[in-house]
Design a protein around this motif. Structure first.
Motif, mmCIF file in Angstrom:
data_model
loop_
_atom_site.group_PDB
_atom_site.id
_atom_site.type_symbol
_atom_site.label_atom_id
_atom_site.label_comp_id
_atom_site.label_asym_id
_atom_site.label_seq_id
_atom_site.Cartn_x
_atom_site.Cartn_y
_atom_site.Cartn_z
ATOM 1 N N VAL A 1 0.361 -0.046 -16.975
ATOM 2 C CA VAL A 1 0.553 0.842 -15.821
ATOM 3 C C VAL A 1 0.195 0.109 -14.533
ATOM 4 N N SER A 2 1.034 0.260 -13.532
ATOM 5 C CA SER A 2 0.772 -0.348 -12.222
ATOM 6 C C SER A 2 -0.386 0.353 -11.532
ATOM 7 N N GLY A 3 -1.317 -0.436 -11.003
ATOM 8 C CA GLY A 3 -2.454 0.128 -10.274
ATOM 9 C C GLY A 3 -2.035 0.851 -9.015
ATOM 10 N N LEU A 4 -0.904 0.451 -8.431
ATOM 11 C CA LEU A 4 -0.421 1.122 -7.221
ATOM 12 C C LEU A 4 -0.001 2.550 -7.536
ATOM 13 N N SER A 5 0.767 2.738 -8.604
ATOM 14 C CA SER A 5 1.208 4.083 -8.980
ATOM 15 C C SER A 5 0.016 4.954 -9.352
ATOM 16 N N GLU A 6 -0.950 4.367 -10.027
ATOM 17 C CA GLU A 6 -2.132 5.119 -10.432
ATOM 18 C C GLU A 6 -2.948 5.551 -9.211
ATOM 19 N N ALA A 7 -3.130 4.632 -8.253
ATOM 20 C CA ALA A 7 -3.887 4.966 -7.039
ATOM 21 C C ALA A 7 -3.171 6.036 -6.231
ATOM 22 N N GLU A 8 -1.855 5.948 -6.168
ATOM 23 C CA GLU A 8 -1.077 6.953 -5.438
ATOM 24 C C GLU A 8 -1.278 8.334 -6.057
ATOM 25 N N ARG A 9 -1.283 8.400 -7.371
ATOM 26 C CA ARG A 9 -1.458 9.675 -8.073
ATOM 27 C C ARG A 9 -2.864 10.242 -7.868
ATOM 28 N N LEU A 10 -3.872 9.379 -7.908
ATOM 29 C CA LEU A 10 -5.260 9.842 -7.876
ATOM 30 C C LEU A 10 -5.779 10.128 -6.466
ATOM 31 N N LEU A 11 -5.274 9.388 -5.471
ATOM 32 C CA LEU A 11 -5.887 9.439 -4.140
ATOM 33 C C LEU A 11 -5.142 10.298 -3.137
ATOM 34 N N LYS A 12 -3.947 10.758 -3.492
ATOM 35 C CA LYS A 12 -3.201 11.592 -2.552
ATOM 36 C C LYS A 12 -3.992 12.864 -2.250
ATOM 37 N N GLY A 13 -4.014 13.247 -0.992
ATOM 38 C CA GLY A 13 -4.727 14.457 -0.614
ATOM 39 C C GLY A 13 -6.128 14.208 -0.114
ATOM 40 N N ILE A 14 -6.617 12.962 -0.262
ATOM 41 C CA ILE A 14 -7.955 12.643 0.256
ATOM 42 C C ILE A 14 -7.860 12.358 1.752
ATOM 43 N N ASP A 15 -8.681 13.028 2.540
ATOM 44 C CA ASP A 15 -8.712 12.786 3.981
ATOM 45 C C ASP A 15 -9.076 11.329 4.260
ATOM 46 N N ARG A 16 -8.559 10.820 5.381
ATOM 47 C CA ARG A 16 -8.838 9.461 5.848
ATOM 48 C C ARG A 16 -8.119 8.400 5.015
ATOM 49 N N ILE A 17 -7.247 8.834 4.086
ATOM 50 C CA ILE A 17 -6.374 7.894 3.385
ATOM 51 C C ILE A 17 -4.939 8.250 3.741
ATOM 52 N N GLY A 18 -4.191 7.285 4.260
ATOM 53 C CA GLY A 18 -2.815 7.537 4.669
ATOM 54 C C GLY A 18 -1.820 6.926 3.701
ATOM 55 N N ALA B 1 -14.295 -5.918 8.260
ATOM 56 C CA ALA B 1 -13.140 -6.768 7.965
ATOM 57 C C ALA B 1 -11.868 -5.930 7.957
ATOM 58 N N PHE B 2 -10.747 -6.593 8.221
ATOM 59 C CA PHE B 2 -9.435 -5.987 8.036
ATOM 60 C C PHE B 2 -8.872 -6.597 6.765
ATOM 61 N N VAL B 3 -8.674 -5.760 5.748
ATOM 62 C CA VAL B 3 -8.357 -6.244 4.406
ATOM 63 C C VAL B 3 -6.958 -5.774 4.006
ATOM 64 N N VAL B 4 -6.120 -6.695 3.548
ATOM 65 C CA VAL B 4 -4.760 -6.362 3.121
ATOM 66 C C VAL B 4 -4.572 -6.798 1.671
ATOM 67 N N LEU B 5 -4.112 -5.887 0.837
ATOM 68 C CA LEU B 5 -3.695 -6.230 -0.525
ATOM 69 C C LEU B 5 -2.181 -6.102 -0.581
ATOM 70 N N ASP B 6 -1.513 -7.229 -0.748
ATOM 71 C CA ASP B 6 -0.054 -7.274 -0.799
ATOM 72 C C ASP B 6 0.416 -7.252 -2.254
ATOM 73 N N GLU B 7 1.667 -6.832 -2.480
ATOM 74 C CA GLU B 7 2.260 -6.778 -3.831
ATOM 75 C C GLU B 7 1.350 -6.007 -4.791
ATOM 76 N N ALA B 8 0.830 -4.878 -4.322
ATOM 77 C CA ALA B 8 -0.160 -4.128 -5.095
ATOM 78 C C ALA B 8 0.413 -3.518 -6.369
ATOM 79 N N GLN B 9 1.750 -3.447 -6.477
ATOM 80 C CA GLN B 9 2.339 -2.918 -7.708
ATOM 81 C C GLN B 9 2.041 -3.816 -8.905
ATOM 82 N N ASN B 10 1.635 -5.075 -8.647
ATOM 83 C CA ASN B 10 1.310 -6.007 -9.728
ATOM 84 C C ASN B 10 -0.184 -6.060 -10.041
ATOM 85 N N ALA B 11 -0.941 -5.155 -9.448
ATOM 86 C CA ALA B 11 -2.358 -5.012 -9.804
ATOM 87 C C ALA B 11 -2.475 -4.002 -10.937
#
Length: 338
Positions: A295-312, A251-261
């Protein structure tokens, strides 16, 4: 005097000071389209690049500072080539060409070649209703990331095309058979207002929150086709809360307005990724509508996942706004205020 290839243009070889360049366009019909109604397209190039353009028969004379004249000549040539390829010119296409310029063959990644995104050096996303082209360098890098990465983030202010381009790429991959379905989701969070209980069944209640996704989808697929695919569940538009317990494969999956997760919702959503799927997370960190202190889930994911290969991670600024030019100035004013 140096000559630009193809159109008989002359430029001051020193590249400084006022100069005049003449561009010759062989097809008068295409030249009319290039100029636009009442020369509106030429006026826009003049305004954006601080040059003066005068039409004499099938010649365009461009006058101004050498650097601006050279840039205007490149823009006019690119727009003419666009017309030669059978495409139209809209205001956004002019702005995009001024922002970006050409793309060299060296910049073309293999992944995009395989997806048939590049034609004559330009990034293009084919959908059933229209051809979509990124209009800024950041948008171009974002589209590359959407095709090259299994998980990609698009973070930046409103009007930068984060969701629009993600849905366009999703439709492209779906119609080419790279994925079996499209899943579009967003948190059902009110933007600072309390609307109370909404009438109707579950679909009626959540549709107002999902409307931006419907709007994007309807831009790329004929109405009847979109309705049929949604009826067959090959395209799903659902609130984030409905994603729990699912595994989204092929599937091609899009989560929009992720700052509100919330952080928990974001983790739940990210772990839905299945085999053969692509996932895109879009959001604007300045538009969080969560309760104060959460805390916004978007900011948290950005902090935790940066540097992981295959994630842009792809970032946009006010310079990438492709809505009304005033929107960019509004965003810049708010950013200056902190």
């Amino acid at each position: 005097m140096a000559q630009l290839p193809g159109y008989g243009a002359t430029l001051d070889p020193n590249g400084t000071g006022p100069t005049e360049t003449q561009l010759e366009f062989p097809d008068n019909r295409l030249l009319i389209d290039l100029c636009g109604q009442y020369d509106a397209n030429l006026a826009r190039v003049e305004q954006q690049l601080d040059v003066q353009i005068v039409r004499r028969g099938n010649l365009l004379s461009v006058m101004g500072e050498a650097a601006s004249v050279a840039r205007a000549a490149e823009v006019l040539q690119s727009l003419y080539q666009r017309l030669e390829a059978g495409k139209s010119i809209e205001t956004g296409d002019i702005d995009g060409e001024i922002r970006m310029g050409g793309v060299s063959d060296e910049e073309t990644p293999d992944a995009l070649d395989q997806m048939e995104l590049f034609q004559s050096g330009a990034v293009e996303i084919k959908t059933r209703k229209k051809l979509v082209e990124p209009r800024t360098e950041a948008q171009k890098a974002y589209v590359r990331s959407l095709f090259a990465k299994e998980l990609a983030f698009g973070i930046g202010p409103a009007g930068t095309g984060k969701t629009y381009l993600a849905v366009a790429v999703g439709v492209n991959m779906f119609i080419q058979g790279h994925v079996d379905r499209i899943v579009l989701s967003r948190p059902a969070v009110e933007a600072g207002e309390r609307l109370g209980f909404l009438p109707g069944d579950m679909k009626d209640k959540v549709d107002p929150y999902m409307q931006p996704l419907y709007d994007a989808l309807n831009d790329f697929l004929p109405g009847k086709m979109a309705a049929k695919l949604m009826e067959e569940k090959r395209i799903e538009i659902a609130p984030l809360a409905f994603m729990r317990g699912r595994t989204l494969s092929n599937a091609f999956v899009v989560l929009d307005e992720a700052q509100n997760a919330t952080g928990m919702q974001m983790k739940m959503f990210l772990t839905r990724l299945g085999e053969g799927s692509r996932m895109v997370i879009t959001g604007d960190r300045t538009q969080v509508d969560l309760p104060r202190g959460q805390v916004s889930g978007l900011s948290e994911a950005e902090r935790l996942l940066k540097g992981i290969d295959r994630i842009g991670f792809n970032y946009f600024t006010a310079a990438d706004v492709v809505r009304h030019p005033l929107v960019a100035r509004i965003i810049e004013a708010y950013e200056r205020d902190g």
